[in-house]
Design a protein around this motif. Structure first.
Motif, short mmCIF file in Angstrom:
data_model
loop_
_atom_site.label_atom_id
_atom_site.label_comp_id
_atom_site.label_asym_id
_atom_site.label_seq_id
_atom_site.Cartn_x
_atom_site.Cartn_y
_atom_site.Cartn_z
N VAL A 1 0.88 -1.16 0.00
CA VAL A 1 0.00 0.00 0.00
C VAL A 1 0.92 1.22 0.00
N HIS A 2 0.93 1.92 -1.14
CA HIS A 2 1.86 3.03 -1.32
C HIS A 2 1.17 4.38 -1.26
N GLY A 3 1.81 5.30 -0.54
CA GLY A 3 1.38 6.69 -0.57
C GLY A 3 1.85 7.30 -1.89
N CYS A 4 0.99 8.01 -2.56
CA CYS A 4 1.29 8.53 -3.90
C CYS A 4 2.51 9.46 -3.89
N PHE A 5 2.62 10.34 -2.91
CA PHE A 5 3.75 11.26 -2.85
C PHE A 5 5.05 10.51 -2.61
N TRP A 6 5.08 9.66 -1.61
CA TRP A 6 6.31 9.00 -1.17
C TRP A 6 6.86 8.02 -2.20
N HIS A 7 5.99 7.46 -3.03
CA HIS A 7 6.43 6.42 -3.97
C HIS A 7 6.32 6.87 -5.42
N GLY A 8 6.04 8.15 -5.66
CA GLY A 8 6.09 8.73 -6.99
C GLY A 8 5.06 8.21 -7.97
N HIS A 9 3.81 8.12 -7.51
CA HIS A 9 2.75 7.70 -8.42
C HIS A 9 2.52 8.77 -9.48
N ASP A 10 1.90 8.38 -10.59
CA ASP A 10 1.69 9.32 -11.68
C ASP A 10 0.37 10.10 -11.57
N CYS A 11 -0.20 10.16 -10.37
CA CYS A 11 -1.40 10.96 -10.16
C CYS A 11 -0.98 12.38 -9.75
N ALA A 12 -1.94 13.26 -9.55
CA ALA A 12 -1.63 14.65 -9.21
C ALA A 12 -0.84 14.76 -7.91
N ARG A 13 -1.23 14.01 -6.91
CA ARG A 13 -0.52 14.07 -5.63
C ARG A 13 0.89 13.51 -5.74
N TRP B 1 -2.42 2.00 -4.59
CA TRP B 1 -2.02 3.40 -4.42
C TRP B 1 -3.05 4.12 -3.57
N GLU B 2 -2.57 5.04 -2.79
CA GLU B 2 -3.41 5.84 -1.89
C GLU B 2 -4.60 6.46 -2.64
N CYS B 3 -4.37 6.96 -3.84
CA CYS B 3 -5.45 7.62 -4.60
C CYS B 3 -6.54 6.64 -5.03
N GLU B 4 -6.22 5.35 -5.11
CA GLU B 4 -7.21 4.36 -5.51
C GLU B 4 -8.29 4.17 -4.45
N LEU B 5 -8.03 4.60 -3.25
CA LEU B 5 -9.02 4.47 -2.18
C LEU B 5 -10.19 5.44 -2.35
N LYS B 6 -10.05 6.40 -3.26
CA LYS B 6 -11.16 7.32 -3.53
C LYS B 6 -12.33 6.57 -4.15
N ASP B 7 -12.04 5.52 -4.92
CA ASP B 7 -13.08 4.69 -5.53
C ASP B 7 -13.01 3.31 -4.90
N GLU B 8 -13.53 3.23 -3.68
CA GLU B 8 -13.42 2.00 -2.90
C GLU B 8 -14.12 0.82 -3.56
N GLU B 9 -15.22 1.09 -4.24
CA GLU B 9 -15.96 0.03 -4.91
C GLU B 9 -15.10 -0.62 -6.01
#
Length: 137
Positions: free
Chosen positions: A63-75, A116-124
């Motif tokens: 489970v990666h935080g978007c900032f700390w692991h450099g995800h390609d999302c806005a955060r 990714w952390e941002c994927e939790l926005k769409d839990e379904e």
């Protein structure tokens, strides 16, 4: 631009950043528990110390935080203005370490899933993905 904090203050701030039992990790664990999955946490004997491990299924979940692991999302794409070179190098090291851990696990026959952390926005959607992954194993 240099760091806004002195070395001691920066160290204190960074020491407060959690690596285990973060809110995103707890949310993923809640989803997996709801799906009836049994798991272990933070296996130190596996490459990368996966956050969640299902040994019987040979499934490792990071489970990666978007900032700390450099995800390609806005955060994840955000880079602090202060101490920019440090943060770019830090995230690059994290990404390289994550890739090495995933390669080592796959070489040992593990399935590696990254949430990714941002994927939790769409839990379904995440629940559906994890359910499919569990059904396949």
């Amino acid at each position: 631009m240099t760091d806004v904090y002195d070395k001691e203050k920066r160290s204190a701030v960074m020491a407060r950043v959690k690596s285990k039992d973060t809110s995103p990790e707890k949310a993923v664990r809640r989803i997996l528990t709801g799906l009836g999955a049994r798991y272990r946490l933070h296996r130190k004997d596996l490459p990368g110390n996966p956050d969640i491990v299902m040994p019987g299924r040979k499934l490792a979940v990071f489970v990666h935080g978007c900032f700390w692991h450099g995800h390609d999302c806005a955060r994840g794409a955000r880079v602090p203005k202060a101490n920019r070179d440090y943060w770019l190098a830090k995230v690059a090291r994290n990404k390289a370490r994550d890739e090495q851990a995933a390669l080592a696990l796959r070489a040992d026959g593990w399935i590696v899933e990254t949430v990714w952390e941002c994927e939790l926005k769409d839990e379904e959607r995440l629940t559906s993905r994890l359910s499919s992954r569990l059904a396949a194993r």
